[in-house]
Design an enzyme around this catalytic site. Structure first.
Site, PDB file in Angstrom:
ATOM      1  N   LYS B  96       1.192  -1.172   0.064  1.00 18.72           N
ATOM      2  CA  LYS B  96       0.253  -0.138  -0.338  1.00 18.72           C
ATOM      3  C   LYS B  96       1.078   1.363  -0.050  1.00 18.72           C
ATOM      4  O   LYS B  96       0.294   2.538  -0.743  1.00 18.72           O
ATOM      5  CB  LYS B  96      -0.522  -0.120   1.357  1.00 18.72           C
ATOM      6  CG  LYS B  96      -2.115   0.639   1.963  1.00 18.72           C
ATOM      7  CD  LYS B  96      -3.377   0.758   2.560  1.00 18.72           C
ATOM      8  CE  LYS B  96      -2.019   0.587   4.150  1.00 18.72           C
ATOM      9  NZ  LYS B  96      -3.712   0.424   5.147  1.00 18.72           N
ATOM     10  N   LYS B 145      21.385 -14.803 -29.772  1.00 12.61           N
ATOM     11  CA  LYS B 145      20.692 -13.605 -30.249  1.00 12.61           C
ATOM     12  C   LYS B 145      19.774 -14.343 -31.347  1.00 12.61           C
ATOM     13  O   LYS B 145      19.969 -15.164 -32.754  1.00 12.61           O
ATOM     14  CB  LYS B 145      21.969 -12.593 -30.253  1.00 12.61           C
ATOM     15  CG  LYS B 145      22.299 -11.798 -29.590  1.00 12.61           C
ATOM     16  CD  LYS B 145      20.248 -10.882 -29.202  1.00 12.61           C
ATOM     17  CE  LYS B 145      20.892 -10.273 -27.389  1.00 12.61           C
ATOM     18  NZ  LYS B 145      19.680  -9.542 -26.758  1.00 12.61           N
ATOM     19  N   ASP B 173      17.850 -15.842 -25.210  1.00  9.95           N
ATOM     20  CA  ASP B 173      17.605 -14.249 -24.969  1.00  9.95           C
ATOM     21  C   ASP B 173      16.317 -15.051 -23.895  1.00  9.95           C
ATOM     22  O   ASP B 173      15.475 -15.182 -24.352  1.00  9.95           O
ATOM     23  CB  ASP B 173      17.385 -13.917 -26.714  1.00  9.95           C
ATOM     24  CG  ASP B 173      16.880 -12.702 -26.591  1.00  9.95           C
ATOM     25  OD1 ASP B 173      17.511 -12.008 -25.746  1.00  9.95           O
ATOM     26  OD2 ASP B 173      17.330 -11.953 -27.639  1.00  9.95           O
ATOM     27  N   HIS B 262      17.538 -13.590 -14.914  1.00  8.70           N
ATOM     28  CA  HIS B 262      17.147 -12.308 -15.879  1.00  8.70           C
ATOM     29  C   HIS B 262      15.898 -10.775 -15.249  1.00  8.70           C
ATOM     30  O   HIS B 262      15.208 -10.743 -14.606  1.00  8.70           O
ATOM     31  CB  HIS B 262      16.646 -12.140 -17.048  1.00  8.70           C
ATOM     32  CG  HIS B 262      16.324 -11.635 -18.152  1.00  8.70           C
ATOM     33  ND1 HIS B 262      15.839 -10.405 -18.696  1.00  8.70           N
ATOM     34  CD2 HIS B 262      17.327 -11.688 -19.331  1.00  8.70           C
ATOM     35  CE1 HIS B 262      16.178  -9.537 -19.392  1.00  8.70           C
ATOM     36  NE2 HIS B 262      17.786 -10.449 -19.498  1.00  8.70           N
ATOM     37  N   GLY B 335      24.952  -4.116 -24.381  1.00 12.73           N
ATOM     38  CA  GLY B 335      26.051  -3.595 -25.375  1.00 12.73           C
ATOM     39  C   GLY B 335      27.752  -3.881 -24.800  1.00 12.73           C
ATOM     40  O   GLY B 335      27.934  -3.275 -25.151  1.00 12.73           O
ATOM     41  N   GLY B 357      26.153 -10.374 -26.003  1.00  9.29           N
ATOM     42  CA  GLY B 357      25.203 -11.456 -27.340  1.00  9.29           C
ATOM     43  C   GLY B 357      25.919 -10.534 -28.577  1.00  9.29           C
ATOM     44  O   GLY B 357      26.216 -10.896 -29.762  1.00  9.29           O
TER      45      GLY B 357
END
Ligand code: MG
Ligand code: MG
Lengths: 410, 410
Positions: B96, B145, B173, B262, B335, B357
């Site tokens: 809350k 990927k 992925d 993840h 990245g 990746g």
């Protein structure tokens, strides 16, 4: 073979002035679906075409925060990329993306066939009205308050007092995990008996939404045990358990009671202008799709407030006609007292739940009187009378309006 | 009888200048525990004392957003009020409350006995190093990927290429839900064979973290089937499924593989200065307590960036010594290319996963070369050499630095 379907998702994005929003949108549409496109060999493009996301719109808008450029980006995601469940949907359309700069999930449209794979509410507004035998007025709900450390007998007595005031439903407080003093099934049985005891006096039925807690591995069995013990509804902290728990409870035919979604933790996601997920998605569309029969959310009028326009959008998502999907009860909550009933009624009419904790328990003449004060207020607004008029024949309402105010007369 | 324990929670609150923060804090401490206090009869106070929350600190600080007053409020909540699971904890301390004005959950300290009731990582850094036989360097992970729409054979070949490059782990992925083209168990078996095939050439072992998806009612069985099929790790979108799913997977002895968390959806909660939950709690403390062996989060250096100070706090929460609790691997992500390895190493040293990746798959000579470029970069930083030196003897690294840059030389 059916025509392809797409989930349309609209984002509010902020960025440096001069941002190429079309390019940004294109990056999302490709990046969150096939990953890359221009590098793919032509043969591969052919087979991947059906998985590719599309930019529906990318429009710069005025009023960006902190002098930044703001834009509305709408992306169409092929539904074949994900399974029909909220974890897959949210992970796909706002998983990694939620962390990628200033971006907010503003709206989400589930296409027909995809949506039909979600359970939706098991009973909805009509089913619940049927259970209660109440058709032409808002329902009234009371919240068990200050229950931590109370034993079964004290809870049953508190329940009885609430039911005696004529409330249609009583719900557990969402922070009620206490199974030492008040074990779940014993609590349900004790409250069921209190319903019967009160019903002999009032002639009315009262539903009890018991807070469903504990390990997710046991929660489905526990829900069934609750039903066996005579539970008439279940309360779930959907956002801390995940929407899929709601989804699977709603989809389970053995769980023959309506499910009430509590918005606990929603404020970690909806209030920012630049980040998070808008309340009508978080507490409206996704809750209904996943199967909430009732959804609590902050009203525009109480102690914990949400903007009125947002509350109306939540209610609209919960109640708008959708073929084959029951409507969910909106439950505007937090700091509701009888003086606020005209505002809630003006906004939402009959198909809502008037929900009060302190506004019932804090009544100077006790919880039963607190319920009756609300009952008189509801009866008045439905009949088109003012609370001031109604207070002439209801001492309980008069007391409540004196204590908490009667702002609709201002 | 054990001494009472308290969870200490620190909030950042914003409000009107002149806000009485002590009163606000007191309202939280009482409101989120016993509900009300001053109205209680003395006899009742005695029995409720052990459930009452306390204000530890309520200090106004400078620098409130939009000219507002800002304060740090620390509340101690008795652990007897909730069960030892994240839904109960978060619902109690930020359910809350998250909706009650401008408030952000900044930090959270779990006391010893309470924390010991959470599973923590099943293997942790030491257990995973033992499985891989790699001790004295950061581990290297590659992300599958652009996998949507690929069949088993194409995936197995892609896996093989990645493993051939010497990566220690390959992860799915997180948006990979596709069970039509690449059914879960078949995928695991095909990747296990690809590990063996690559291992004959490299002499190295590679773990595969398969994305665990689907209905929460089936996910625990599915995890066990994955283990039976030879899965070596499981990837979970913890925030869309709820922390309790991670908790119960970690607590289940039949699931004999490490679990990778993840951070999908985390950006809906951590980026705002006034709302939400700070990343070190969301991705650090709660992930470790609930049992993540690895936690991905945005690095300070890549395409999806988080402030460096926040990333260091996440890593510290994952790795700090806690008696009887394994340490979790921090996985700074998004990245990452070989030129960033010196920065990651400077920040975190050996006990981390270098995760890429595009930085592996986008290597002009292919994914295997991409892995070798990273391997050369990691070997260099551990030996105290510069990437420029290492690139003299690694053509793959030279190519990568030319393509993506070598910022540590600047
Ligand atoms: Mg409550
Ligand atoms: Mg990913």
């Amino acid at each position: 073979m059916n025509a392809p379907e797409f989930v349309h998702v609209t984002y509010l994005a902020h960025g440096k002035p001069g941002t190429d929003w079309q390019k940004k949108a294109q990056g999302i549409a490709v990046g969150l679906t096939v990953g890359s496109w221009t590098d793919l060999p032509e043969a591969r493009k052919e087979s991947m075409q059906k998985h590719l996301g599309h930019v529906v719109a990318a429009e710069e808008i005025g009023g960006g925060a902190d002098g930044q450029s703001a834009a509305l980006l709408t992306i169409a995601y092929p539904t074949i990329n994900f399974t029909p469940d909220v974890p897959a949907l949210l992970t796909s359309v706002f998983g990694k993306l939620s962390m990628d700069g200033q971006i907010r999930l503003l709206d989400l449209q589930l296409p027909e066939r995809f949506r039909q794979q979600f359970p939706g509410p098991k009973y909805g507004i009509d089913g619940i009205r049927q259970q209660l035998g109440v058709q032409d007025r808002p329902l009234l709900m009371s919240i068990f308050k200050s229950v931590i450390g109370y034993d079964i007998d004290a809870l049953a007595e508190a329940f009885y007092q609430q039911a005696l005031g004529g409330v249609d439903l009583v719900k557990d407080d969402e922070i009620f995990f206490d199974e030492t003093y008040a074990p779940f099934e014993q609590r349900i049985e004790a409250c069921r008996k209190a319903v019967e005891r009160a019903s002999e006096q009032t002639g009315k039925h009262t539903l009890y939404a018991a807070n469903l807690t504990g390990p997710v591995t046991e929660i489905f069995d526990k829900a069934k045990r609750a039903v066996d013990a005579g539970a008439s509804a279940l309360l779930l902290n959907v956002l801390t358990y995940g929407y899929d728990v709601l989804h699977r409870l709603a989809a389970d035919r053995a769980i023959t009671v309506p499910i009430m979604a509590h918005p606990a933790l929603a404020g970690a996601m909806y209030p920012s202008a630049q980040y998070g997920i808008a309340a009508p998605v978080l507490l409206g569309k996704l809750m209904r799709a996943a199967g909430a029969d009732f959804v609590l959310y902050p009203s525009a009028y109480g102690s914990v407030a949400l903007e009125r326009a947002e509350t109306l959008k939540i209610a609209s998502a919960l109640r708008e006609e959708q073929s084959g999907v029951h409507r969910s009860f909106p439950v505007p909550s937090a700091g509701i007292h009888p003086g606020l009933v005209p505002f809630l009624y003006e906004d939402l009419g009959n198909d809502q739940i008037i929900n009060a904790g302190g506004g019932i328990h804090g009544h100077p003449q006790g919880a039963a009187a607190g319920g009756r004060a609300f009952g008189a207020a509801i009866e008045a607004v439905v009949a088109g009378r003012t609370l001031t008029e109604a207070a002439e024949t209801s001492e309980e309402l008069r007391t409540a309006l004196t204590l908490w105010g009667n702002p609709s007369t201002r």
